[in-house]
Scaffold this motif. Structure first.
Motif, PDB file in Angstrom:
ATOM      1  N   VAL A  31       0.834  -1.202   0.000  1.00  0.00           N
ATOM      2  CA  VAL A  31       0.000   0.000   0.000  1.00  0.00           C
ATOM      3  C   VAL A  31       0.869   1.252   0.000  1.00  0.00           C
ATOM      4  O   VAL A  31       0.639   2.205  -0.757  1.00  0.00           O
ATOM      5  CB  VAL A  31      -0.954   0.000   1.209  1.00  0.00           C
ATOM      6  N   SER A  34       2.680   1.757  -3.350  1.00  0.00           N
ATOM      7  CA  SER A  34       1.812   2.172  -4.452  1.00  0.00           C
ATOM      8  C   SER A  34       1.624   3.680  -4.508  1.00  0.00           C
ATOM      9  O   SER A  34       1.135   4.210  -5.504  1.00  0.00           O
ATOM     10  CB  SER A  34       0.447   1.496  -4.328  1.00  0.00           C
ATOM     11  N   LEU A  35       2.004   4.374  -3.439  1.00  0.00           N
ATOM     12  CA  LEU A  35       1.844   5.832  -3.379  1.00  0.00           C
ATOM     13  C   LEU A  35       3.184   6.568  -3.375  1.00  0.00           C
ATOM     14  O   LEU A  35       3.234   7.764  -3.138  1.00  0.00           O
ATOM     15  CB  LEU A  35       1.052   6.215  -2.124  1.00  0.00           C
ATOM     16  N   TRP A  53      -0.884   9.973  -5.714  1.00  0.00           N
ATOM     17  CA  TRP A  53      -2.133   9.307  -6.059  1.00  0.00           C
ATOM     18  C   TRP A  53      -2.254   9.069  -7.555  1.00  0.00           C
ATOM     19  O   TRP A  53      -3.024   8.206  -7.995  1.00  0.00           O
ATOM     20  CB  TRP A  53      -3.320  10.122  -5.565  1.00  0.00           C
ATOM     21  N   ASN A  55      -0.274   7.584  -9.316  1.00  0.00           N
ATOM     22  CA  ASN A  55       0.254   6.267  -9.687  1.00  0.00           C
ATOM     23  C   ASN A  55      -0.864   5.344 -10.169  1.00  0.00           C
ATOM     24  O   ASN A  55      -0.652   4.504 -11.060  1.00  0.00           O
ATOM     25  CB  ASN A  55       0.968   5.624  -8.501  1.00  0.00           C
ATOM     26  N   PHE A  56      -2.055   5.487  -9.597  1.00  0.00           N
ATOM     27  CA  PHE A  56      -3.169   4.618  -9.981  1.00  0.00           C
ATOM     28  C   PHE A  56      -3.667   4.960 -11.386  1.00  0.00           C
ATOM     29  O   PHE A  56      -3.899   4.065 -12.203  1.00  0.00           O
ATOM     30  CB  PHE A  56      -4.302   4.744  -8.960  1.00  0.00           C
ATOM     31  N   TRP A  60      -3.075   2.559 -14.599  1.00  0.00           N
ATOM     32  CA  TRP A  60      -4.261   2.047 -15.274  1.00  0.00           C
ATOM     33  C   TRP A  60      -4.132   2.137 -16.799  1.00  0.00           C
ATOM     34  O   TRP A  60      -4.674   1.307 -17.517  1.00  0.00           O
ATOM     35  CB  TRP A  60      -5.486   2.824 -14.801  1.00  0.00           C
ATOM     36  N   GLY A 244       6.096   2.820  -8.946  1.00  0.00           N
ATOM     37  CA  GLY A 244       4.875   3.266  -8.270  1.00  0.00           C
ATOM     38  C   GLY A 244       3.610   2.796  -8.961  1.00  0.00           C
ATOM     39  O   GLY A 244       2.748   2.161  -8.327  1.00  0.00           O
ATOM     40  N   PRO A 245       3.432   3.077 -10.266  1.00  0.00           N
ATOM     41  CA  PRO A 245       2.244   2.577 -10.972  1.00  0.00           C
ATOM     42  C   PRO A 245       2.137   1.053 -10.966  1.00  0.00           C
ATOM     43  O   PRO A 245       1.032   0.508 -10.897  1.00  0.00           O
ATOM     44  CB  PRO A 245       2.427   3.115 -12.391  1.00  0.00           C
ATOM     45  N   TYR A 247       3.189  -1.028  -8.562  1.00  0.00           N
ATOM     46  CA  TYR A 247       2.703  -1.429  -7.247  1.00  0.00           C
ATOM     47  C   TYR A 247       1.241  -1.028  -7.065  1.00  0.00           C
ATOM     48  O   TYR A 247       0.484  -1.727  -6.363  1.00  0.00           O
ATOM     49  CB  TYR A 247       3.566  -0.812  -6.156  1.00  0.00           C
ATOM     50  N   ALA A 248       0.842   0.072  -7.670  1.00  0.00           N
ATOM     51  CA  ALA A 248      -0.559   0.495  -7.579  1.00  0.00           C
ATOM     52  C   ALA A 248      -1.470  -0.530  -8.247  1.00  0.00           C
ATOM     53  O   ALA A 248      -2.512  -0.908  -7.696  1.00  0.00           O
ATOM     54  CB  ALA A 248      -0.742   1.865  -8.227  1.00  0.00           C
ATOM     55  N   LEU A 251      -1.614  -3.664  -6.174  1.00  0.00           N
ATOM     56  CA  LEU A 251      -2.552  -3.522  -5.058  1.00  0.00           C
ATOM     57  C   LEU A 251      -3.981  -3.757  -5.515  1.00  0.00           C
ATOM     58  O   LEU A 251      -4.757  -4.459  -4.842  1.00  0.00           O
ATOM     59  CB  LEU A 251      -2.412  -2.127  -4.444  1.00  0.00           C
TER      60      LEU A 251
END
Length: 279
Positions: A31, A34-35, A53, A55-56, A60, A244-245, A247-248, A251
């Motif tokens: 977690v 991911s950030l 944030w 990263n999500f 995607w 980061g992306p 790990y996002a 998650l």
């Protein structure tokens, strides 16, 4: 005596709490990672120095030509069909071993138990040759069709043990009332096996969802990739890895398994604890 018991319970609670923290630490680390930014990833801090944030959203759409919704759909498609096939085929085979008498039953059951102890890597090459002969390599068929043929002896054995815990007096009463063998199976025995079926569904879904090796071998087209294979695309040797992306998305990939386990936890525990009972 009461104080001693309370102290023992306190020690047990502290010990279990520490074990739980150790077990769940990788989730907290995922977690936090991911950030984080790429520069912040190698640091030992669990909480990011600055929350990213984006990263999500970046993860995607990180795969050119596809969004992660496409890969999630592929994973759900394969996992759901695999669960359905496993439940249907394992239920039929388990009922046959638990309730029916047929020639060489003990021998076939021994073979079933032997296949339970056989590593999957042993059958990997013969299976690939067979599916290559069927011209299935590159499609999702090798990942779905075998589940409709009861290829998971663990699930068959699990349901067999649960059925053995159901009193056979119910079968005899149904026969007296004129119920046939299929009627006994579909109206009496199998409806009582819902905890074992839910346990089977949970395990089957998680194992299929997390199956990286099989999907990597049989899926060759990016359009058919599942979430585990899509995560591998982040590790591109020709460019810098966007940790980061990645790990996002990692998650997000574990969330379906967490949700399913939490919602069905009661039936999961019941199915595990009652499969050791024999009727």
């Amino acid at each position: 005596m009461g104080i001693r018991v309370k102290r023992q319970n306190l020690v047990q609670y502290i010990f279990l709490t520490l074990c739980s923290i150790v077990m769940i630490y990788p989730v907290f680390w995922l977690v936090g990672s991911s950030l984080k930014s790429n520069e912040d990833i190698p640091k030992a801090n669990l909480i990011p120095s600055q929350f990213h944030w984006d990263n999500f959203s970046n993860g995607w759409t990180a795969i050119p030509g596809f969004s992660f919704a496409h890969f999630f759909y592929n994973s759900f498609f394969i996992a759901v069909l695999s669960v359905i096939g496993t439940l249907i085929s394992s239920a039929f085979v388990a009922f046959g071993f638990a309730r029916l008498n047929f020639p060489l039953k003990k021998m076939w059951f021994a073979i079933l138990m032997l296949t339970l102890m056989l590593p999957a890597q042993v059958t990997l090459v013969p299976q690939y040759i067979l599916f290559k002969y069927f011209d299935w390599v590159g499609t999702t068929l090798p990942l779905i069709v075998p589940h409709f043929l009861a290829v998971s002896p663990f699930f068959v054995f699990l349901i067999i043990q649960f059925i053995r815990g159901i009193p056979q007096d119910l079968d005899e009463s149904a026969k007296i009332d004129g119920c046939s063998t299929p009627g006994i199976a579909f109206k009496i025995v199998l409806p009582l096996c819902s905890p074992a079926f839910i346990t089977t569904a949970i395990f089957s879904f998680i194992w299929t969802w997390d199956d990286f090796l099989g999907q990597m071998i049989y899926l060759t087209d990016t359009a058919k990739y599942t979430v585990p294979l899509a995560l591998r695309l982040f590790l591109d040797n020709s460019s810098a890895v966007t940790w980061g992306p990645m790990y996002a998305m990692s998650l997000l990939s574990v969330i379906p398994c967490f949700i399913i386990f939490i919602l069905a936890q009661k039936y999961f525990v019941e199915g595990i604890t009652t499969t050791g009972i024999k009727g």
